[in-house]
Design a protein around this motif. Sequence first.
Motif, PDB file in Angstrom:
ATOM      1  N   UNK A  30      -4.234  16.963  -5.728  1.00 16.41           N
ATOM      2  CA  UNK A  30      -4.169  15.498  -5.869  1.00 16.41           C
ATOM      3  C   UNK A  30      -3.049  14.907  -5.027  1.00 16.41           C
ATOM      4  N   UNK A  31      -1.902  15.597  -4.967  1.00 15.29           N
ATOM      5  CA  UNK A  31      -0.790  15.123  -4.139  1.00 15.29           C
ATOM      6  C   UNK A  31      -1.172  15.110  -2.671  1.00 15.29           C
ATOM      7  N   UNK A  32      -1.865  16.181  -2.239  1.00 15.07           N
ATOM      8  CA  UNK A  32      -2.286  16.248  -0.832  1.00 15.07           C
ATOM      9  C   UNK A  32      -3.262  15.130  -0.498  1.00 15.07           C
ATOM     10  N   UNK A  33      -4.246  14.926  -1.395  1.00 14.10           N
ATOM     11  CA  UNK A  33      -5.236  13.869  -1.158  1.00 14.10           C
ATOM     12  C   UNK A  33      -4.570  12.498  -1.137  1.00 14.10           C
ATOM     13  N   UNK A  34      -3.659  12.281  -2.075  1.00 18.08           N
ATOM     14  CA  UNK A  34      -2.974  10.974  -2.126  1.00 18.08           C
ATOM     15  C   UNK A  34      -2.184  10.711  -0.856  1.00 18.08           C
ATOM     16  N   UNK A  44      -4.611  10.054   2.008  1.00 16.88           N
ATOM     17  CA  UNK A  44      -5.253   8.742   1.907  1.00 16.88           C
ATOM     18  C   UNK A  44      -4.279   7.622   2.265  1.00 16.88           C
ATOM     19  N   UNK A  45      -3.067   7.734   1.751  1.00 12.43           N
ATOM     20  CA  UNK A  45      -2.065   6.697   2.055  1.00 12.43           C
ATOM     21  C   UNK A  45      -1.748   6.669   3.542  1.00 12.43           C
ATOM     22  N   UNK A  46      -1.560   7.838   4.139  1.00  8.28           N
ATOM     23  CA  UNK A  46      -1.259   7.888   5.575  1.00  8.28           C
ATOM     24  C   UNK A  46      -2.395   7.315   6.395  1.00  8.28           C
ATOM     25  N   UNK A  47      -3.664   7.689   6.025  1.00  4.83           N
ATOM     26  CA  UNK A  47      -4.818   7.175   6.762  1.00  4.83           C
ATOM     27  C   UNK A  47      -4.924   5.660   6.618  1.00  4.83           C
ATOM     28  N   UNK A  48      -4.711   5.151   5.385  1.00  7.32           N
ATOM     29  CA  UNK A  48      -4.781   3.700   5.174  1.00  7.32           C
ATOM     30  C   UNK A  48      -3.694   2.969   5.954  1.00  7.32           C
ATOM     31  N   UNK A  49      -2.497   3.553   5.993  1.00  7.11           N
ATOM     32  CA  UNK A  49      -1.415   2.918   6.755  1.00  7.11           C
ATOM     33  C   UNK A  49      -1.717   2.909   8.237  1.00  7.11           C
ATOM     34  N   UNK A  50      -2.263   4.009   8.755  1.00  6.04           N
ATOM     35  CA  UNK A  50      -2.581   4.075  10.195  1.00  6.04           C
ATOM     36  C   UNK A  50      -3.658   3.065  10.542  1.00  6.04           C
ATOM     37  N   UNK A  51      -4.741   3.043   9.715  1.00  5.56           N
ATOM     38  CA  UNK A  51      -5.837   2.111  10.010  1.00  5.56           C
ATOM     39  C   UNK A  51      -5.342   0.669   9.918  1.00  5.56           C
ATOM     40  N   UNK A  52      -4.575   0.351   8.862  1.00  6.80           N
ATOM     41  CA  UNK A  52      -4.070  -1.019   8.707  1.00  6.80           C
ATOM     42  C   UNK A  52      -3.115  -1.388   9.832  1.00  6.80           C
ATOM     43  N   UNK A  53      -2.266  -0.441  10.222  1.00  2.42           N
ATOM     44  CA  UNK A  53      -1.328  -0.726  11.310  1.00  2.42           C
ATOM     45  C   UNK A  53      -2.033  -0.969  12.620  1.00  2.42           C
ATOM     46  N   UNK A  65       0.833  -1.207   0.000  1.00  5.38           N
ATOM     47  CA  UNK A  65       0.000   0.000   0.000  1.00  5.38           C
ATOM     48  C   UNK A  65       0.864   1.252   0.000  1.00  5.38           C
ATOM     49  N   UNK A  66       1.905   1.216   0.825  1.00  5.61           N
ATOM     50  CA  UNK A  66       2.801   2.373   0.863  1.00  5.61           C
ATOM     51  C   UNK A  66       3.504   2.562  -0.479  1.00  5.61           C
ATOM     52  N   UNK A  67       3.870   1.426  -1.134  1.00  2.00           N
ATOM     53  CA  UNK A  67       4.523   1.546  -2.426  1.00  2.00           C
ATOM     54  C   UNK A  67       3.595   2.131  -3.483  1.00  2.00           C
ATOM     55  N   UNK A  68       2.351   1.622  -3.519  1.00  2.00           N
ATOM     56  CA  UNK A  68       1.391   2.150  -4.500  1.00  2.00           C
ATOM     57  C   UNK A  68       1.110   3.616  -4.236  1.00  2.00           C
ATOM     58  N   UNK A  69       0.900   3.925  -2.929  1.00  2.91           N
ATOM     59  CA  UNK A  69       0.663   5.327  -2.587  1.00  2.91           C
ATOM     60  C   UNK A  69       1.859   6.198  -2.922  1.00  2.91           C
ATOM     61  N   UNK A  70       3.065   5.667  -2.698  1.00  2.17           N
ATOM     62  CA  UNK A  70       4.262   6.437  -3.023  1.00  2.17           C
ATOM     63  C   UNK A  70       4.375   6.701  -4.520  1.00  2.17           C
ATOM     64  N   UNK A  71       4.065   5.648  -5.330  1.00  2.00           N
ATOM     65  CA  UNK A  71       4.105   5.844  -6.780  1.00  2.00           C
ATOM     66  C   UNK A  71       3.088   6.889  -7.225  1.00  2.00           C
TER      67      UNK A  71
END
Length: 723
Positions: free
Chosen positions: A287-291, A294-303, A18-24
């Motif tokens: 778009x960069x801010x939203x991405x 979203x990635x940070x929120x997904x990582x926090x929830x998954x963690x 997820x972090x990789x996809x979000x990073x890309x």
Amino acid sequence: MSLRSQILALIVIPLIALAGVGGLKALSDWDRFQNAQLTQAETRQAVALMEVVHFLQVERGLSAAYLSSGGSGSARELNSARANADKALQKVPAAAAASLKHLDGLSGLRDAVTSRQLQPGQMGARYSDAIASILRDVSVRLLHPKNAELAQLGTGLVSLAYAKEAAGQQRAAGASGFSQGSFPLNIYRWFTRTGAVESQLLDIAALAFGQNLPGLELRAGLAPSGLPGIREQVLNAGPGTGAPDHAAKDWFDRATRWVSSLRTAEDTAASAMIALAQQEASNARQALTVTLAAVALALVISGVTGLRLIIAFTRQFGDLQADLDRLARKEFDFEPAHLDSRTEAGNLSRAMEKTRAALAEAEDRLASIEASRIADRGAVVGTLDDHLSRLSSRDLDCTIEESFPEEYEQLRHSFNTTVETLKDTIEQVIAATGSIHNGATEISTASDDLSNRTESQAATLEQTAAALEEMTASVKSSANGARDVERTMQEAREEAEASGEVVRNAVSAMTGIEQSSVRIAQIISVIDDIAFQTNLLALNAGVEAARAGEAGKGFAVVASEVRALAQRSADAATEIKALITDSSAHVKQGVDLVGKTGEALTSIASRVNTIAELVSNIAEGAAEQSTGLSEINTGVSQLDQVTQQNAAMVEEATAAGHMLHTDASKLAELMGQFKLNGAAGAVTRNARAAKAPAAPSAHGGEIDFGAAVPMPAKAANATWSDF
């Protein structure tokens, strides 16, 4: 890898993905944002450069009018246009300053225009080259955006800039033609070509602006300027004829209004492109801010979810592990944790409870069974201990007759089978002990006899070896003497052969002397004939002198002397011939004697050769005898050494035989200690018989290994051939 680590990997790997996809995605948005900002900056740079181009175009047109009028007009407007161009140059951003290198020769060009050193066409070409170079840089800045709308606007803006450049060149061409009152062929071509290029580029720009700037009308200022009619008049007039009735200034003003309208459209398109680039940058930033959010929120929830799952899993399975440890320690009085849970851990706890109950029940049964087994094992061990004690005291009549419990019955049968096997083995060993004792006695006696015979054989071989060695030395000495005689005879033969050669040479020399004597005799005969003829001639000469009388007296004296000389020569030749005849006889006799001497020497050399061959054969025979005797001597010496070694081995074998006899006696005593079916007395008697010595010695019942053993009569009187 533990199960906890596996679960952690199952959680971490998707988080990494997820972090990789979000990073890309974030990198893509960041690249989009950077491109938008770069487009903004390069569009502003392009607009600044196009402003410079605009004022250079105005300056080019005024310069053409100035040159065409011979410097009589437009000087003030030309200076004003140059000042506006310089101001536009100062507004160019530093990032676009590299494009201004194309204007390095602008100052010189202006001076050449002011001094009217250039023709209008030459001036226009130099201005057009500089403007074209700047427009190429503008194109590079406007045509690279990755955004399709920005790329389309950039294409339209570049086409519009080149169309405005074509309009500016036509303005300069028209100003030149109207100032001269006619359009030469080169000016006419310049005028018509630029007009056609302008029309095509405006069409391309209109197509590019059609979707993004639908309200922008590029040709809106063309009709009000009145240029279409004037252009038509110039085209119809053709080259070389009089120009239409228009002043150069009027044409220049109209063309300037048209170029200004294109400049306005250019500014509108550039502003729209800048605004679109700003909007694109804003969208990219958003778009960069939203991405990132979203990635940070997904990582926090998954963690957080994974952490809670790992904690719950670890706690439940930790409790299960503690319960399993209790079962491993045989603690059955506890209740497993999480029995009421509906999860997999609860299912494992309920299965563990069933296992715990079954193990508790089995523990009670095993306790009673173990007590019974301990009692049976004690009885079996006691019986085995008793019979093993009897067996250790060499009592082989100790089989177990009473029955054992079922699980130990096989042990009783194995013990009884072992005792029976041991009993049979001991009986066979006792039977073999007597045979070993008798054999050891015979081996000991035979070894003693063989030792004595071997010692006698060794002494005989030693004497034989010494005699052979002396004989070998004697034969070798005879062989050496024969070799010396052979060398002496060889020398004598060589001397005889050399003497025969000398005789043959002497015979040859005497033969040569004989032949020389014959030849000398022949020569003397010739001399005698010459003397006879000379005497005859002298006699005739005397007769003729006598006939001559007084005149021939002198000649008669000479003839008399010649006859006397011839007579003496004949006498001397006769004496020499007699001497040579005697010498030939003596030489012939010497040749015969020397020939006989040569034959005698040849016969002597032949006899010497025969003697030398005989002596050589004797020497070779003696050498062969010496070699043969040396080999025999070597063989006898080796045989002597082997015999000595055999003697030593026989002594060792004798000692081993006596030791075997002693060990057999000890083995018989040991076997006599075993009880076989109550027959210990018979075994003891066999043991006493085994202890009896095989032959008496000087030390009583024991064998003296150092005492001499009597040899049989045959061995005492044995000779070398008997061995």
